[in-house]
Design a protein around this motif. Structure first.
Motif, short mmCIF file in Angstrom:
data_model
loop_
_atom_site.label_atom_id
_atom_site.label_comp_id
_atom_site.label_asym_id
_atom_site.label_seq_id
_atom_site.Cartn_x
_atom_site.Cartn_y
_atom_site.Cartn_z
N GLY A 391 7.76 12.31 23.51
CA GLY A 391 6.67 11.80 24.34
C GLY A 391 7.15 10.66 25.23
O GLY A 391 6.92 10.65 26.45
N ILE A 395 7.27 10.66 29.27
CA ILE A 395 6.52 9.68 30.07
C ILE A 395 7.46 8.89 30.97
O ILE A 395 7.16 8.64 32.16
N ILE A 414 7.24 3.27 24.00
CA ILE A 414 7.11 4.31 22.98
C ILE A 414 8.49 4.67 22.42
O ILE A 414 8.66 4.82 21.20
N ASP B 14 1.05 7.38 19.61
CA ASP B 14 2.11 7.83 20.51
C ASP B 14 1.91 9.28 20.91
O ASP B 14 2.18 9.67 22.05
N VAL B 15 1.43 10.07 19.96
CA VAL B 15 1.19 11.49 20.24
C VAL B 15 0.07 11.61 21.27
O VAL B 15 0.16 12.40 22.23
N LYS B 17 -0.84 9.48 23.49
CA LYS B 17 -0.33 9.02 24.78
C LYS B 17 0.48 10.10 25.46
O LYS B 17 0.32 10.38 26.66
N TYR B 18 1.34 10.73 24.67
CA TYR B 18 2.21 11.76 25.19
C TYR B 18 1.39 12.91 25.75
O TYR B 18 1.55 13.34 26.91
#
Lengths: 611, 128
Positions: A391, A395, A414, B14-15, B17-18
């Protein structure tokens, strides 16, 4: 000079009075004509009285009067009689009855000569009783081995015997016994004795010890032998049973898988079975001296041996082998006494090495199982981290494409976060899987508590959480790994603090307790914060589970459990949603690792065992 | 035409967001929800065109959310894609989690970590 006639007459008169027995002369009408002094002293007044009156106090003649018979046939008779003496007491006498012939050959008078045999009779009776009733077999045999007399006990056991050959009756043989002691006695006149086996009249085997001695009855020749035999059948049976029992016991001792040792009154080592020799690596043939003995065995046993009393029951002791190696054993020893007197000692030794190996294997297996479960749960956490990394990369990459700095920053954050998570996870997992073996020292559990509590004291104060410590005062030091237990306590306490924090309640507490219960050291860390429901409780030890959001690695409790297991202990959780949780670590004292004098031993052995 | 709204339910921030970033890059509006309670609030206010649901959330909340939604006539028709980190060597058996056969199976399963192209393709197929 007196005429020889007169002298003779005088002599006869004196003789009549002086002879040492009673004389009386009676006529056909039973009148006592003449009697001597002895007679008078014995039977009392006689003049003018009938013989049956004086002898027996009767008023009529005796039936079968022997004197009457002698009057008729002129034969001499000797008879035992029972009469009354001058004092009216019953008396026994033997009387010799003879006829007195006149010149014409007619029997005018009968002379009765008697002597007291009361005493003799008594001896006779006593002898008879003895002979008959004595509890051994008595037989008298002649030179032809024919039985002339046998007592009651003999007759009861072997049957009627008079006139039969002794070997016929004793043993139902038809020939003389080869080692006959009676034969030897007949030969040399000495007393002989031997043990024999005979047969009762029912055909049962009987054992007896017979003593033979010569009975010089008539003429001084060894005409008869008296055989006196003591029945020893019961003894022989007992001996047999004892011998069987002895063999059985010896067998059990020799084949026992546990060591059995014993000493006697004189401190000689009388039993040291093969199992015991095995444990202490002693040559099977070598004799064990008492000094070797004391060197090998636990001091407690030597103590009671010195004191000549007591017993010791050691669940976890050591014996020293011949090469100096210390072998862990269970040892039970006691002093043997009989009616208060010291008889010796006995001890049982159980080799604990197989048991200890099994326990170590079990510990290892438990840890491996935990690791196995962990690996399954690991997958989930790793996937999340991978998502995080991917992720982050997506991003950042998309941010770069759009030249969107904000996005790039977000993505980078992240990435950083997940990288840290990865590092932490890898470190924790490696240390977990490696099974760092405990380096134990003798520690006071309460001191450990104090250390950890001090670490968190300021933190909790700021949060409005209170520590409540309830420690048992007099716990003696136990072998614990300080770092390991410190980690466990820190983990549990920080979890408890987190649980309190996440709860909305005011005035929450973290409880810390130690106690010694049923030979087990118990630590408890509890809180009155969040509490867990059933699902969470199930997962708490077995997966990389955390309810703390992105914060914890979820490994803390697993590590704690691993450390507890390495100490041979267990950790359990009690929790009620909304009420609070309690983690309890229990360390049975018997399962704690041993404190090695040099920490090296433990490590080298176990290093190979780790994953 | 307003963009399709996709409700993302996952407890790992985080997931979320991804996935939101990926969705927004491909023209979708995403509504994040960290947990089931948030998700239910969202449902009450806005009817999403698609729900992305993480099945492995604390207290079996993912599963109970699924059951709740599919049993509710208001929401039963909203397509749901289950996103899960669970799939290992074994095949994922949905019926192990939701045995009640009255409730329909989800429209798709997506395995973490997602492959972006595949992910977007599946979503576009279902949402149209």
């Amino acid at each position: 000079m007196e005429s020889s006639d007169k002298v003779l007459q005088w002599l006869h008169r004196e003789l009549f009075q002086l002879v040492p027995f009673n004389i009386a002369v009676i006529d056909r009408d039973y009148n006592i004509i003449e009697a001597n002094r002895n007679f008078e002293e014995y039977f009392g007044d006689w003049s003018g009285r009938k013989c049956y009156q004086v002898y027996k106090g009767r008023i009529t003649p005796c039936e079968n009067c022997n004197s009457l018979k002698t009057f008729e046939d002129g034969l001499v008779r000797v008879i035992d009689e029972e009469g009354i003496d001058r004092h009216g007491r019953k008396t026994l006498y033997v009387v010799h009855v003879a006829p007195i012939f006149d010149d014409e050959g007619k029997i005018r008078y009968v002379i009765e000569m008697s002597t007291d045999i009361t005493e003799t009779k008594r001896w006779q009776r006593e002898y008879q009783v003895l002979f008959e009733r004595v509890p051994c077999y008595i037989t008298v045999i002649d030179r032809d081995f024919r039985i002339t007399r046998a007592n009651e006990k003999f007759r009861q056991t072997f049957g009627e015997a008079r006139g039969k050959l002794c070997y016929e009756v004793y043993k139902q043989r038809d020939a003389q016994c080869p080692d006959c002691p009676a034969a030897r006695t007949f030969q040399d006149g000495a007393v002989h004795s031997s043990q024999q086996v005979g047969k009762t009249k029912e055909g049962q085997e009987t054992h007896y010890i017979v003593t033979t001695s010569s009975l010089a009855r008539s003429g001084g020749e060894r005409a008869h032998v008296i055989e006196i035999a003591n029945d020893v059948t019961e003894l022989v049976e007992l001996e047999d049973r004892l011998s069987v029992s002895r063999r059985f016991q010896d067998n059990m001792i020799t084949n026992s898988m546990d060591g059995i040792i014993a000493t006697d009154k004189k401190d000689d080592v009388v039993i040291f079975n093969p199992a015991a020799r095995n444990i202490v690596k002693y040559d099977p043939k070598k004799k064990i001296s008492i000094s070797d003995f004391t060197r090998m065995l636990p001091p407690e046993f030597n103590e009671i041996l010195k004191k000549r009393q007591g017993s010791c029951h050691l669940l976890d002791a050591e014996v020293t082998a011949s090469d100096g190696e210390k072998i862990p054993v269970r040892f039970i020893g006691s002093i043997l006494t009989h009616r208060g007197n010291f008889q010796g000692s006995a001890a049982f030794i159980q080799d604990l090495r197989p048991l200890k190996n099994l326990e170590q294997e079990k510990l290892d297996a438990e840890r491996l199982a935990a690791v196995g479960q962990t690996v399954a749960g690991l997958a989930h956490s790793v996937k999340n981290i991978l998502m995080g990394l991917e992720g982050g990369m997506y991003i950042v990459s998309s941010g770069l494409k759009r030249s969107d700095h904000e996005r790039i920053s977000e993505g980078w954050e992240i990435l950083e976060r997940n990288f840290e998570k990865t590092t932490a996870l890898v470190k924790d997992f490696l240390s977990f899987a490696k099974g760092r073996l405990p380096e134990v020292k003798m520690l006071d559990p309460n001191e450990l508590i104090t250390e950890v509590v001090d670490l968190y004291r300021d933190t909790v104060a700021k949060m409005g959480i209170a520590f409540v410590t309830e420690t048992q005062a007099d716990i003696s030091p136990v072998p614990l790994d300080p770092d390991g237990i410190h980690t466990c306590l820190t983990n549990l306490i920080s979890n408890a603090i987190d649980a309190c924090q996440m709860s909305d309640k005011k005035g929450r507490h973290v409880y810390i307790r130690t106690r010694l219960q049923d030979e087990t050291l118990v630590f408890e860390v509890g809180d009155d914060g969040l509490g867990m429901d059933y699902d969470v409780k199930q997962k708490v030890f077995t997966t990389f589970f955390t309810t703390k959001g992105g914060g914890g690695t979820g490994l803390g409790l697993l590590t704690t459990r691993r450390i507890v297991q390495e100490h041979g202990g267990t950790i359990t959780l009690e929790s009620e949603k909304g009420k609070g949780s309690l983690f309890r670590m229990e360390f049975p004292l018997a399962r704690l690792p041993r404190c090695q004098p040099d920490g090296a031993d433990n490590s080298s052995k176990n290093a190979i065992r780790s994953l | 035409m307003s963009s399709k709204k996709i409700l993302i339910i996952d407890d790992e921030p985080d997931v979320v967001k991804y996935i939101s970033t990926v969705l927004s890059d491909h023209g979708y509006d995403s509504i994040p929800a960290a947990g089931v309670d948030d998700a239910l609030d969202v449902l009450m206010q806005t009817k999403p065109d698609l729900i992305l649901l993480d099945i492995m959330m604390p207290k079996k909340s993912g599963i109970s959310f699924y059951q709740q939604v599919k049993a509710d006539s208001r929401f039963v028709n909203i397509p749901i894609i289950i996103v899960s980190g669970l799939r290992d060597e074994k095949d994922f058996d949905f019926r192990e989690f939701v045995p009640d056969t009255n409730l329909p199976e989800p429209d798709a399963f997506i395995e973490k970590p997602i492959k972006v192209e595949q992910f977007v393709k599946v979503i576009s197929e279902i949402i149209e």
